[in-house]
Write a protein that holds these residues in place. Structure first.
Motif, PDB file in Angstrom:
ATOM      1  N   UNK A   1       0.837  -1.191   0.000  1.00  0.00           N
ATOM      2  CA  UNK A   1       0.000   0.000   0.000  1.00  0.00           C
ATOM      3  C   UNK A   1       0.873   1.242   0.000  1.00  0.00           C
ATOM      4  N   UNK A   2       0.234   2.348  -0.314  1.00  0.00           N
ATOM      5  CA  UNK A   2       0.957   3.615  -0.324  1.00  0.00           C
ATOM      6  C   UNK A   2       1.325   3.983   1.107  1.00  0.00           C
ATOM      7  N   UNK A   3       2.534   4.497   1.269  1.00  0.00           N
ATOM      8  CA  UNK A   3       2.950   4.882   2.619  1.00  0.00           C
ATOM      9  C   UNK A   3       2.197   6.131   3.062  1.00  0.00           C
ATOM     10  N   UNK A   4       1.962   6.225   4.369  1.00  0.00           N
ATOM     11  CA  UNK A   4       1.319   7.416   4.915  1.00  0.00           C
ATOM     12  C   UNK A   4       2.321   8.048   5.871  1.00  0.00           C
TER      13      UNK A   4
ATOM     14  N   UNK B   1       0.054   6.555  10.328  1.00  0.00           N
ATOM     15  CA  UNK B   1       1.343   6.324   9.688  1.00  0.00           C
ATOM     16  C   UNK B   1       1.288   4.972   9.002  1.00  0.00           C
ATOM     17  N   UNK B   2       1.884   4.874   7.829  1.00  0.00           N
ATOM     18  CA  UNK B   2       2.081   3.543   7.221  1.00  0.00           C
ATOM     19  C   UNK B   2       3.487   3.539   6.652  1.00  0.00           C
TER      20      UNK B   2
ATOM     21  N   UNK C   1       4.561  -3.955   5.855  1.00  0.00           N
ATOM     22  CA  UNK C   1       4.261  -2.582   6.229  1.00  0.00           C
ATOM     23  C   UNK C   1       3.684  -2.516   7.636  1.00  0.00           C
TER      24      UNK C   1
END
Lengths: 477, 438
Positions: free
Chosen positions: A367-370, B343-344, B333
């Motif tokens: 997934x896209x990082x946040x 946050x990811x 992740x």
């Protein structure tokens, strides 16, 4: 089951030695029961106890039959199925299974009673270039059958035709004949070949034979003004632009080498776009009167399948049939299909949202990082403003000192009593503690210190102020 | 001004890994349901290869009377192979319901179909997200068919559309022979995997009927072999073809018009898919508890403060050749979640399967979760959730000497200085003699 096999195997030498007994005959008759109890499918027959057991029982039964000189009580169909079962197992990899298979096939191929034949297609597709169809007719173990054959060529609609098969000079098991010549009257299609070898009591078997016509695909001019003639197998050289309200209509006819119309099983148009991994098929319709195939690609109808994405799409026509020498996969051209954004929006909005129970397919990819965006601190006034205001707030103090200087303020009444010093020191201490509180003391430590100094300040203050008041009183009297 | 923080200091640690901590039981007990016993010979290579991998195979006919998958609620077998496409019912206590229960309890299943499919197999397929095409329909490809093995109907097809996943399909790419029925994948079920599909020229229909309605499955969307990994990591493999597993196809040469003959990839493909289904590859587990602490420390704190620099690490192991080794993947992740992920971050594999991340806690306080939800096609799911509160700054932790506030401080200190000086002047001022004259 194996016990029957052992019985047969034990009795065979007895019979050969001349024994004649009702028990022997009865035991031999049990072959019929054994076969009746065996597992039987549409194509195969075998004993539920397994391959080696089936092989052993059949071998000893045929040995006993040979000794008795009497055909085993089994139907030809049963023996044919048995042979097919063993043939099925020639790929077996266990050495025991291989032995069982090969010995059984050998017994079934070399006996005086019933030799099942195997008919293997070698070349079953005939065409103008290679008109001969050939089949291999062998005994179960692969030896040439060496029996005269009766062969009939059958097509569902017409009468069977008798065929003379000639054995190949170099390979006695290979039979061939010219199919194209034979079926020239009735046209291309799928034929069945019925082969029977009656002298050995063999049953009939059939294989599919195909006549292999040559194909021409001739496009017909379409009725619209934008018709384009295409020549098979070339693709249109220019790109077509199509919008979502238009239709692409492809018409063509299929004929075989004799210009007879041909009806294929698979006539599809494939609309694809490699970039989006989109693929959609439209089925062709055959018009019996005009003998034309027509494929209508109504763009608005297939928009859903294409996700209404404006892009270049490749359209190919796929024509396939079991009777076709080689199927056709003909790319007819590239089409730039455009969908207005509003149309795409309506279409995608009308789509049922995919249920997300149990997650979605997107969960299976990275997934896209946040990254968290921290709150930006409030903007502060420039240093010059603060400096000016520091000056302004200190100004009254400065004014006080200057004004006192002018009017001549003094501390001449100060008496040097030690308790007065303690009092003033404690006042200074209180103020110092407040400064320290600002610098690094915590609230509770500050309170503690203030309490200690405050007691001293109160006691000494009381004493000092009383003394000063008494002095003033004395002075005024 | 040290106010003792009265914060909820509850740290709940949820380690939700549905993997069993112990290595899977080896050998795997496997029940093989056969249409007839001749399949034991015609598919002997497949069975033997499984036995060489220490699977104990118990063979039974699909309609045998004493069949049962569980005893007093416990699974008797680890795996089930159903090579009985046309079975109309199973023997003993075996029903579609009991096979689904078996899967619900973590059992793995391989199901092979053919052009004649019995009702139970069809029902089981649709429960797992794969619809078998209609009775007696077959996958037909007039271009990619095997010219030697085909009987003239072009139903013995050849495809190289194997899933690009070495766990499920192995590394040996090639062309796979297939003869049977097509599957329709339920695309709304995200747990289904398309393992082998047909070439784009294929379609499934009845060989002896004119095509009047659009076939259910056409082109490269035709699923020939599909798989499902359920949420409990149980795996189910559906093949539309029983012949795909046969010795004949394992040993065959692939002959397609216009291409040179080459050995079929069936053996490698089928064995690899079976070993994957029976949990011999693609198994991940979390080793120990995940660790998290402040940068520069080693102990797990009860709570964090906003803006803290947090270190998080987790060791993940993969089962390779029956040994647990550090997982090599570099795409796990970590999410830091309070209702929504704040946050990811992609965890950094620092070697031997240790996944590590370092980040600053957001300036939002509340009860957060460290969350690693790792789902990749072919691997078992890894789900690790740890709860931790994040509190706001203490009073003493704010910035102290702000220049913009100095006018305020200056006024306060000038007042204090003034007070001291004024108190002296007030107490000890002596009037000038001039004043006395008045």
């Amino acid at each position: 089951m194996d016990s029957y096999g052992h019985a047969f195997a034990a009795f065979a030498p007895l019979v050969a030695a001349g024994a004649k007994d009702a028990v022997l005959a009865r035991t031999f008759e049990s072959v019929e029961d054994i076969l009746a109890q065996a597992e039987e499918t549409e194509r195969l027959l075998f004993l539920s106890t397994g391959l080696s057991s089936t092989s052993f029982v059949i071998r000893s039964a045929f040995d006993l039959a040979a000794a008795l000189n009497k055909a085993p009580p089994a139907k030809p169909a049963q023996i044919t199925k048995l042979a097919r079962y063993f043939e099925n197992n020639v790929h077996a990899s266990h050495i025991e299974d291989v032995h069982a298979t090969l010995t059984a096939l050998s017994t079934l191929s070399n006996n005086a009673f019933f030799v099942p034949l195997a008919i293997t297609p070698v070349a079953i597709r005939a065409s103008q270039q290679s008109p001969r169809v050939s089949v291999r007719v062998t005994k179960a173990n692969g030896d040439a059958a060496g029996v005269p054959l009766t062969v009939k060529l059958v097509r569902s609609a017409s009468k069977p035709v008798n065929v003379a098969l000639t054995a190949d000079a170099s390979d006695a098991s290979l039979y061939s004949f010219d199919l194209v010549e034979l079926v020239s009257a009735s046209g291309s299609g799928v034929y069945a070949l019925e082969i029977s070898a009656s002298p050995a009591g063999t049953g009939k078997q059939s294989v599919l034979c195909q006549a292999r016509p040559k194909f021409s695909v001739s496009p017909f001019p379409a009725a619209s003004s934008k018709a384009v003639d295409l020549k098979f197998p070339a693709a249109a050289s220019s790109k077509f632009s199509v919008d979502f309200l238009q239709k692409i209509i492809v018409r063509f006819s299929l004929t075989d080498a004799k210009d007879q119309p041909f009806i294929a099983h698979q006539v599809f148009a494939r609309v694809s776009n490699a970039r989006n991994d989109v693929e959609h098929f439209v089925i062709g319709e055959h018009n019996a009167q005009t003998n034309q195939y027509q494929i209508v690609l109504d763009i608005s109808a297939i928009a859903e399948a294409l996700d209404a994405a404006s892009d270049d799409y490749e359209i190919s026509i796929i024509v396939g049939d079991a009777g076709l020498a080689s199927a056709i996969n003909w790319k007819i051209g590239t089409f730039a299909i455009s969908f207005p954004d509003s149309f795409k929006a309506t279409l995608l909005a009308a789509r049922k949202p995919v249920s997300t129970v149990g997650g979605s397919r997107a969960d299976f990819a990275t997934k896209k990082e946040i990254h968290h965006i921290f709150r930006v601190p409030e903007k502060r006034p420039p240093i010059i403003v603060s400096t000016v205001f520091i000056g302004l707030v200190l100004a009254p103090a400065a004014f006080l000192l200057v004004a006192w200087g002018l009017i001549g303020a003094n501390v001449k009444n100060m008496s040097f009593h030690p308790i007065a010093h303690v009092f003033h020191a404690s006042i200074a201490g209180i103020l110092l503690i407040l400064v320290l509180f600002w610098l690094h003391l915590s609230f509770f430590t500050t309170l503690k210190y203030l309490a200690l100094v405050g007691i001293v300040a109160a006691a000494s203050g009381n004493h000092t102020l009383r003394r000063i008041a008494a002095a003033r009183e004395k002075a005024s009297q | 001004m040290r106010i003792v923080p009265v914060l909820l200091a509850l740290t709940a640690v949820l380690a939700l890994t549905s993997l069993s901590r112990a290595a899977p039981r080896v050998p795997g007990k496997t029940l093989v349901l056969l249409e007839n016993y001749s399949l034991r010979q015609t598919h002997s290579t497949f069975f033997r290869q499984l036995q060489e991998q220490d699977f104990t195979l118990s063979f039974a006919l699909a309609d045998e009377k004493k069949l049962s998958l569980s005893s007093y609620g416990d699974r008797i077998y680890d795996n089930l192979i159903i090579f009985a496409p046309s079975a109309e019912e199973f023997g003993g206590s075996l029903t579609v319901r009991s096979i689904l229960d078996f899967v619900d309890h973590g059992g793995n299943v391989i199901v092979a179909g053919s052009s004649s499919i019995g009702e139970p197999i069809r029902e089981f397929g649709s429960e797992c997200g794969f619809e078998f095409d209609e009775e007696s329909a077959a996958v037909i490809d007039h271009i990619n068919f095997d010219s030697k093995l085909d009987n003239g109907e072009h139903t013995t097809i050849v495809t190289d559309q194997i899933i690009d996943n070495k766990l499920i399909a192995g590394t040996n790419k090639g062309r796979v022979l297939f003869r049977g029925v097509g599957l329709v994948q339920d695309l709304s079920n995200p747990l289904t995997i398309r393992v082998l599909s047909a070439e784009s020229t294929a379609y499934t229909y009845f060989t002896d009927e004119k095509i009047s309605v659009a076939p259910h499955v056409v082109g490269s969307k035709t699923v020939l072999v599909g798989a499902l990994q359920a949420r409990n990591n149980a795996r189910v493999l559906f093949s539309g073809s029983l012949d795909l597993f046969s010795d004949e196809f394992f040993n065959a040469q692939v002959n397609v018009a216009g291409a040179t003959a080459s050995p079929s990839a069936n053996r490698d493909f089928a064995i690899s898919a079976a070993l994957w289904t029976f949990k011999r590859s693609g198994i991940l587990r979390v080793s120990g508890e995940p660790k998290h602490h402040l940068a520069g420390q080693t102990t797990v704190p009860e709570l964090y403060t906003v803006f803290d620099q947090i270190e998080y690490s987790l060791r993940v192991e993969e089962l390779v050749d029956r040994n647990w080794v550090g997982y090599q993947g570099n795409d796990m992740q970590l999410e830091f979640v309070m209702l929504n992920p704040y946050l990811r971050l992609t965890l950094n594999n620092t070697g031997d399967g240790v996944q590590h991340a370092s980040f600053q806690a957001p300036d939002v306080y509340g009860v957060f979760q460290f969350r690693v939800d790792y789902k990749r096609t072919g691997y078992t799911y890894v789900q690790v959730h740890n709860q931790i509160p994040v509190r706001p700054l203490q009073n003493t932790q704010y910035e102290r000497f702000i220049f913009s506030a100095f006018p305020y401080y200056a006024s306060a200190f000038s007042m204090m200085g003034g007070l001291f000086v004024f108190s002296l002047v007030f107490l000890y001022h002596r009037e000038a003699p001039a004043t006395k004259k008045n």
